[in-house]
Design a protein around this motif. Sequence first.
Motif, PDB file in Angstrom:
ATOM      1  N   GLY A   1      -0.356   7.954   7.532  1.00  0.00           N
ATOM      2  CA  GLY A   1      -0.788   6.564   7.399  1.00  0.00           C
ATOM      3  C   GLY A   1      -1.976   6.371   6.487  1.00  0.00           C
ATOM      4  O   GLY A   1      -2.444   5.241   6.295  1.00  0.00           O
ATOM      5  N   TYR A   2      -2.482   7.471   5.914  1.00  0.00           N
ATOM      6  CA  TYR A   2      -3.663   7.370   5.061  1.00  0.00           C
ATOM      7  C   TYR A   2      -3.289   6.783   3.694  1.00  0.00           C
ATOM      8  O   TYR A   2      -2.311   7.190   3.066  1.00  0.00           O
ATOM      9  N   ARG A   3      -4.102   5.846   3.231  1.00  0.00           N
ATOM     10  CA  ARG A   3      -3.886   5.191   1.929  1.00  0.00           C
ATOM     11  C   ARG A   3      -4.493   6.074   0.822  1.00  0.00           C
ATOM     12  O   ARG A   3      -5.604   5.870   0.358  1.00  0.00           O
TER      13      ARG A   3
ATOM     14  N   ARG B   1       1.054   5.012   1.433  1.00  0.00           N
ATOM     15  CA  ARG B   1       0.481   5.802   2.526  1.00  0.00           C
ATOM     16  C   ARG B   1       1.203   7.145   2.632  1.00  0.00           C
ATOM     17  O   ARG B   1       2.388   7.255   2.296  1.00  0.00           O
ATOM     18  N   ASN B   2       0.476   8.151   3.135  1.00  0.00           N
ATOM     19  CA  ASN B   2       1.153   9.402   3.448  1.00  0.00           C
ATOM     20  C   ASN B   2       1.706   9.341   4.871  1.00  0.00           C
ATOM     21  O   ASN B   2       1.605   8.307   5.540  1.00  0.00           O
TER      22      ASN B   2
ATOM     23  N   TRP C   1       7.853   1.083   7.171  1.00  0.00           N
ATOM     24  CA  TRP C   1       7.420   1.574   5.868  1.00  0.00           C
ATOM     25  C   TRP C   1       8.651   2.055   5.095  1.00  0.00           C
ATOM     26  O   TRP C   1       9.595   2.587   5.675  1.00  0.00           O
TER      27      TRP C   1
ATOM     28  N   TYR D   1       0.834  -1.203   0.000  1.00  0.00           N
ATOM     29  CA  TYR D   1       0.000   0.000   0.000  1.00  0.00           C
ATOM     30  C   TYR D   1       0.869   1.253   0.000  1.00  0.00           C
ATOM     31  O   TYR D   1       1.963   1.267   0.575  1.00  0.00           O
TER      32      TYR D   1
ATOM     33  N   ASP E   1       3.993   0.621   2.168  1.00  0.00           N
ATOM     34  CA  ASP E   1       3.757  -0.228   3.340  1.00  0.00           C
ATOM     35  C   ASP E   1       3.634  -1.691   2.919  1.00  0.00           C
ATOM     36  O   ASP E   1       2.700  -2.079   2.216  1.00  0.00           O
TER      37      ASP E   1
END
Length: 517
Positions: free
Chosen positions: A272-274, A268-269, A341, A266, A310
């Motif tokens: 942690g947002y996808r 992520r920023n 990450w 994944y 991630d």
Amino acid sequence: MIKTNYLVIGSGVAGLTFAVKIAEKFPEKTIIIITKDNENESNTKYAQGGVAIVLDTEEDSFKKHIQDTLIAGDGLCDKSVVEMVIKEGPKRLKELIVWGANFDLDAEGNFDLGKEGGHSEYRVVHHKDITGFEVLRALLNRVHQLKNITVLPHHFAIDLITEHQLETPIPNDLSCYGAYVLNEKSGKVLTIQAERTLLASGGIGSVYGHTTNPVIATGDGIAMAYRAKAQIKDMEFIQFHPTATYNPKGGTSFLISEAVRGFGAYLRNKKGYRFMLDYDERVELASRDIVSQSIDNELKKTGDTHVFLDCTHLDIKSFKKHFPNIYQECLDKHINVKKDWIPVVPAAHYLCGGIVVDKHGKTSINNLFACGECTRTGLHGANRLASNSLLEALVYAHNIYNYQCNHQTKPLSFIIPKWNDKGTNIPKEHVLITHNLNQLQALMRDYVGIVRSNDRLTKAIAHLDFIYNEVEELYKKSKIDTSLCELRNMINIAHLIISQSLERKENKGGYYNIDNL
């Protein structure tokens, strides 16, 4: 004067494949391969993903692969070229296997196919995460078995020889007769006369500085062809790989293969947002242009320097089996993919345009052929589909070989003048070269990057003109030197990218200009 039947400039998959085929077919013909570094240093060496080829026709089909390629190319592909390349793929793979290349198999003994961004099916044949390295190993091994191939490492092609260099130019006959080549160890310039010349010189990533390419990727073949008046097209379409390891110091970055996202990683920023959920229904498996532009937009919104890949939710044993090189490289950077990450950022990766060639690999200059990343074949259009590059090189090397079989070479009957460097001197210091190189790379990153504007592009021309004039003055006074020639070539490449960017009035694939909205 050195004479040969075929001169190959570059030692990646494109040049080596052609050389092997010609040498096997015509043992009486001579082939010289020149490469400016070690024979195994090329963009091919760093190709991780694999070769996109349709093999399992129950799940996949040529039609699906063709459609995926056309979608990625955003309406600018030549459909007949796409069909030709994809349908030839299985035959070319068999040849690689005959030459000794190994590819990963599953428990049943079938190819362990991977899936990458933009692909609708699993169709990427690979050797762990070092496919290019394995293909190169097999090809070089075959090259060394063939007595009519001579490999000249640490030899730099300065310029193509055309009628412009002849004492008595041939009217209305734009042809190539070989190249002037610098022996980097002795400093002497060789005149290599060839009946046919193949440019297989790779990409242009070093023009941007931050790149997944090796430092040798300075666009030499395209620049030489441009100066020789060959047709060059689609230089505005630079593919930025979305996930190169973030290197705060710049320079060459390690590439995290698209196959890792195909494996389930994944993006992520920092929070942690996808974020790919907001940009494309294919999320992390959207095509490279979309993922790169999405990351660029996230970084502009947040002011962050990088995002993260991630892999912590993935099966670590399986990850290590599929991506041992990536796993080790991350460990070397103190990143344990099981719990950390991976910091990533887009970096210049691949050029979709270049020297215009037809289906036989013929350029607009007689006796000059081109193959691989330095070409514009019509396969990639505005954006290359992942793992189509090795495929393209293999197919076009074969097509160029076929053309030679049906159109025999003829010995040249005139004398080519030697390289003339009278009145030049060895530069006492290299600060002008390094300073202008840094200026050029910063200019390209800041003004001609993933997202462009007419204002920045216009300003870039003015800045580039200043660099060009200073370097040309230095070139005219100096003894030939690889770093100076590379800088001169990169300036030519930058000019082509900027000027052709300004000519494009609509956003397509990898080209995005905020003034074209």
